[in-house]
Design an enzyme around this catalytic site. Structure first.
Site, short mmCIF file in Angstrom:
data_model
loop_
_atom_site.label_atom_id
_atom_site.label_comp_id
_atom_site.label_asym_id
_atom_site.label_seq_id
_atom_site.Cartn_x
_atom_site.Cartn_y
_atom_site.Cartn_z
N ILE A 104 0.83 -1.21 0.00
CA ILE A 104 0.00 0.00 0.00
C ILE A 104 0.86 1.26 0.00
O ILE A 104 0.65 2.18 -0.80
CB ILE A 104 -0.96 -0.01 1.21
CG1 ILE A 104 -2.00 -1.15 1.02
CG2 ILE A 104 -1.65 1.34 1.37
CD1 ILE A 104 -2.84 -1.44 2.23
N ARG A 159 -4.35 0.33 10.70
CA ARG A 159 -5.13 -0.34 11.73
C ARG A 159 -5.30 0.56 12.95
O ARG A 159 -4.36 1.27 13.34
CB ARG A 159 -4.42 -1.62 12.21
CG ARG A 159 -4.70 -2.87 11.37
CD ARG A 159 -6.16 -3.32 11.48
NE ARG A 159 -6.43 -4.52 10.70
CZ ARG A 159 -6.78 -4.54 9.41
NH1 ARG A 159 -6.94 -3.41 8.73
NH2 ARG A 159 -7.02 -5.69 8.79
N ASP A 173 -9.28 6.24 9.09
CA ASP A 173 -10.19 5.20 8.59
C ASP A 173 -10.35 4.09 9.61
O ASP A 173 -11.26 3.28 9.47
CB ASP A 173 -9.63 4.63 7.28
CG ASP A 173 -10.57 3.61 6.65
OD1 ASP A 173 -11.75 3.96 6.42
OD2 ASP A 173 -10.14 2.46 6.42
N GLU A 186 -12.68 -0.17 17.24
CA GLU A 186 -13.18 -1.30 16.44
C GLU A 186 -13.01 -2.62 17.18
O GLU A 186 -13.80 -3.54 17.01
CB GLU A 186 -12.44 -1.38 15.10
CG GLU A 186 -12.78 -0.26 14.14
CD GLU A 186 -11.88 -0.32 12.90
OE1 GLU A 186 -12.03 -1.25 12.10
OE2 GLU A 186 -11.02 0.57 12.76
N HIS A 209 -13.49 2.22 8.42
CA HIS A 209 -12.75 1.09 7.87
C HIS A 209 -13.22 0.79 6.44
O HIS A 209 -13.56 -0.34 6.09
CB HIS A 209 -12.91 -0.15 8.75
CG HIS A 209 -11.76 -1.10 8.65
ND1 HIS A 209 -11.20 -1.73 9.73
CD2 HIS A 209 -11.06 -1.53 7.57
CE1 HIS A 209 -10.21 -2.51 9.32
NE2 HIS A 209 -10.11 -2.41 8.01
N1 LIG Z 1 -8.24 0.37 6.17
C1 LIG Z 1 -8.31 -0.64 5.32
O1 LIG Z 1 -9.37 -0.90 4.75
C2 LIG Z 1 -7.10 -1.48 5.07
C3 LIG Z 1 -7.03 -2.21 3.87
C4 LIG Z 1 -5.88 -2.95 3.59
C5 LIG Z 1 -4.84 -2.99 4.52
N2 LIG Z 1 -4.96 -2.31 5.69
C6 LIG Z 1 -3.85 -2.35 6.67
O2 LIG Z 1 -2.67 -1.90 6.02
C7 LIG Z 1 -1.59 -2.71 6.43
C8 LIG Z 1 -0.52 -2.69 5.37
O3 LIG Z 1 -0.97 -3.37 4.22
P1 LIG Z 1 0.05 -3.77 3.05
O4 LIG Z 1 -0.74 -4.56 2.06
O5 LIG Z 1 0.80 -2.60 2.59
O6 LIG Z 1 1.01 -4.74 3.86
P2 LIG Z 1 2.51 -5.14 3.53
O7 LIG Z 1 2.79 -6.35 4.33
O8 LIG Z 1 2.72 -5.18 2.06
O9 LIG Z 1 3.37 -3.91 4.09
C9 LIG Z 1 3.55 -3.66 5.47
C10 LIG Z 1 4.81 -2.84 5.64
O10 LIG Z 1 4.95 -2.46 7.01
C11 LIG Z 1 6.30 -2.66 7.39
N3 LIG Z 1 6.43 -2.78 8.85
C12 LIG Z 1 6.30 -3.88 9.63
N4 LIG Z 1 6.57 -3.55 10.91
C13 LIG Z 1 6.87 -2.22 10.93
C14 LIG Z 1 7.25 -1.31 11.95
N5 LIG Z 1 7.39 -1.70 13.22
N6 LIG Z 1 7.49 -0.02 11.61
C15 LIG Z 1 7.38 0.39 10.32
N7 LIG Z 1 7.04 -0.43 9.32
C16 LIG Z 1 6.78 -1.72 9.62
C17 LIG Z 1 6.70 -3.92 6.62
O11 LIG Z 1 8.11 -4.09 6.58
C18 LIG Z 1 6.10 -3.59 5.26
O12 LIG Z 1 6.95 -2.70 4.57
C19 LIG Z 1 -2.23 -4.10 6.66
O13 LIG Z 1 -1.48 -4.85 7.59
C20 LIG Z 1 -3.60 -3.76 7.19
O14 LIG Z 1 -3.61 -3.74 8.58
C21 LIG Z 1 -6.06 -1.55 5.97
O1 LIG Z 2 -7.10 -5.97 6.04
C1 LIG Z 2 -7.68 -5.42 5.11
O2 LIG Z 2 -7.36 -5.58 3.91
C2 LIG Z 2 -8.78 -4.47 5.45
O3 LIG Z 2 -8.95 -4.38 6.81
C3 LIG Z 2 -10.07 -4.85 4.78
O4 LIG Z 2 -10.43 -6.12 5.24
P1 LIG Z 2 -11.81 -6.75 4.69
O5 LIG Z 2 -11.69 -6.85 3.24
O6 LIG Z 2 -11.92 -8.06 5.37
O7 LIG Z 2 -12.91 -5.80 5.09
#
Ligand SMILES: NC(=O)c1ccc[n+]([C@@H]2O[C@H](COP(=O)([O-])OP(=O)(O)OC[C@H]3O[C@@H](n4cnc5c(N)ncnc54)[C@H](O)[C@@H]3O)[C@@H](O)[C@H]2O)c1
Ligand SMILES: O=C(O)[C@H](O)COP(=O)(O)O
Length: 328
Positions: free
Chosen positions: A160, A237, A261, A266, A289
């Site tokens: 992301i 998160r 978000d 939650e 979220h």
């Molecule tokens: N709000 C939403 O709807 C939504 C949707 C998708 C993902 N997310 C959240 O976004 C997070 C990231 O998603 P992603 O697909 O990019 O994951 P990803 O695993 O590709 O990337 C996570 C990154 O965080 C880094 N990281 C781990 N520990 C860390 C720390 N202590 N300090 C700094 N960086 C650290 C990792 O090295 C990696 O670069 C997910 O874990 C999820 O919780 C939220």
């Molecule tokens: O972890 C995620 O990708 C987001 O929290 C969204 O999760 P969901 O698709 O289960 O709502």
């Protein structure tokens, strides 16, 4: 494997296309019985046990997948997240008990990146205050700040955050990144330490998973290290930010606003009043979220999670997007 393995779907907004695909591959799909947009955290423990009875697969939303639940359901072979965050899944327990845990890697990264930019810009340009004034018949100009020319700090640099960085380059900003493994050679970003990022960024955007090293990454002390007037964005998160400390910092006028978000409330209902106080503030732009839930991202995630379950149950190779996660 049973001739028609039962797959429980408790994630919200699952769709017919993914359901039909599961059925076409011989699965019996059991819905949660909740409203389509309801969270599976609302299912009682007793109902969950009833729903999981005899299930071989589980497409799970934000519900905690604990060692106890897994132990009570030995026939459960695969737990698939439709999204990518798996902080609520005890992957170490799953591994111990021989279960497969998958995520839909990349299904929603573009959606979350878009939403992150939307929150960043909305806070900087004070769109909430502007829209509220106009809706009340007040045509005064509410003046905000440019994103152009600013310094944006990204915490975490995975799927992301890299998409966020790509979008930010179009805004002519300086992008700082803090991550435990600064090994990805990305053009136009500078790797820094967290203290450097906090001290230099006009916007701090969080993209790390929730875990022991990131819990309350932004707390009273670290928020105090941010530039006065800086903006915080969290589309990762709840739990990465100590929400009570954020509320104090905003109320004191230390920060310029927040785009949120996700909230601690939650998973901890006791923190609802803090979340409610945050979202009531004019300098906070919030969503529930929803960052990863664009129509397109949901459709991708639903289909990928169906593919993951089928592959795990039928012993097939995991298709693109299905990432098996482990406790390491
Ligand atoms: N709000 C939403 O709807 C939504 C949707 C998708 C993902 N997310 C959240 O976004 C997070 C990231 O998603 P992603 O697909 O990019 O994951 P990803 O695993 O590709 O990337 C996570 C990154 O965080 C880094 N990281 C781990 N520990 C860390 C720390 N202590 N300090 C700094 N960086 C650290 C990792 O090295 C990696 O670069 C997910 O874990 C999820 O919780 C939220
Ligand atoms: O972890 C995620 O990708 C987001 O929290 C969204 O999760 P969901 O698709 O289960 O709502």
């Amino acid at each position: 494997m049973a001739p028609s393995p039962k797959v429980l779907v408790t994630t919200r907004l699952f769709d017919d296309a993914a359901t039909h695909h599961l059925v076409a591959r011989g699965c019996t799909v059991v819905p949660s019985g909740l409203a389509p947009d309801a969270l599976d955290t609302d299912i009682s423990d007793a109902d969950l046990d009833r729903l999981l009875d005899g299930a071989a697969g589980w497409i799970v939303g934000q519900r905690a997948v604990t060692r106890a639940v897994l132990a009570r359901h030995p026939g459960l072979k695969v737990i698939a997240r439709r999204g990518v965050g798996y902080d609520r899944v005890d992957v170490a327990a799953a591994e111990d008990l021989g279960r497969v845990v998958t995520i839909a890697a990349g299904a929603n990264d573009a959606a979350v990146a878009d939403h992150t930019l939307a929150l960043m810009l909305a806070v900087l340009r004070r769109l909430r205050e502007s829209a509220a004034a106009l809706a009340a018949g007040d045509w005064r100009v509410v003046s905000g700040s440019d994103l152009y020319g600013k310094t944006v700090g990204l915490v975490g640099f995975g799927r992301i955050a890299r998409q966020v960085a790509r979008r930010l380059h179009g805004f002519d900003v300086r992008v700082l990144v803090e991550t435990p493994r600064p090994d990805f050679a990305a053009a136009g970003v500078t790797y820094v330490t967290l203290p450097e990022l906090l001290a230099s960024s006009d916007v701090v955007s969080l993209h790390a998973p929730l875990g022991p090293t990131t819990l309350h990454l932004l707390n009273g002390e670290t928020l105090g290290r941010m530039k006065p007037g800086a903006v915080v964005v969290n589309t990762a998160r709840g739990g990465l930010i100590d929400d009570a400390a954020l509320l104090v910092a905003l109320a004191a006028g230390r920060l310029g606003g927040a785009g949120l978000d996700v909230f601690e409330a939650e998973t901890d209902p006791a923190l609802r009043p803090v979340a409610e106080a945050l979202v009531a503030r004019p300098d906070v732009v919030a969503s529930a979220h929803a960052a990863g839930s664009s129509r397109e991202a949901l459709a991708r995630g639903n289909m990928i999670s169906a593919h993951c379950v089928i592959a795990a149950l039928l012993g097939e190779e995991m298709p693109a997007g299905c990432l098996v996660v482990d406790g390491r």
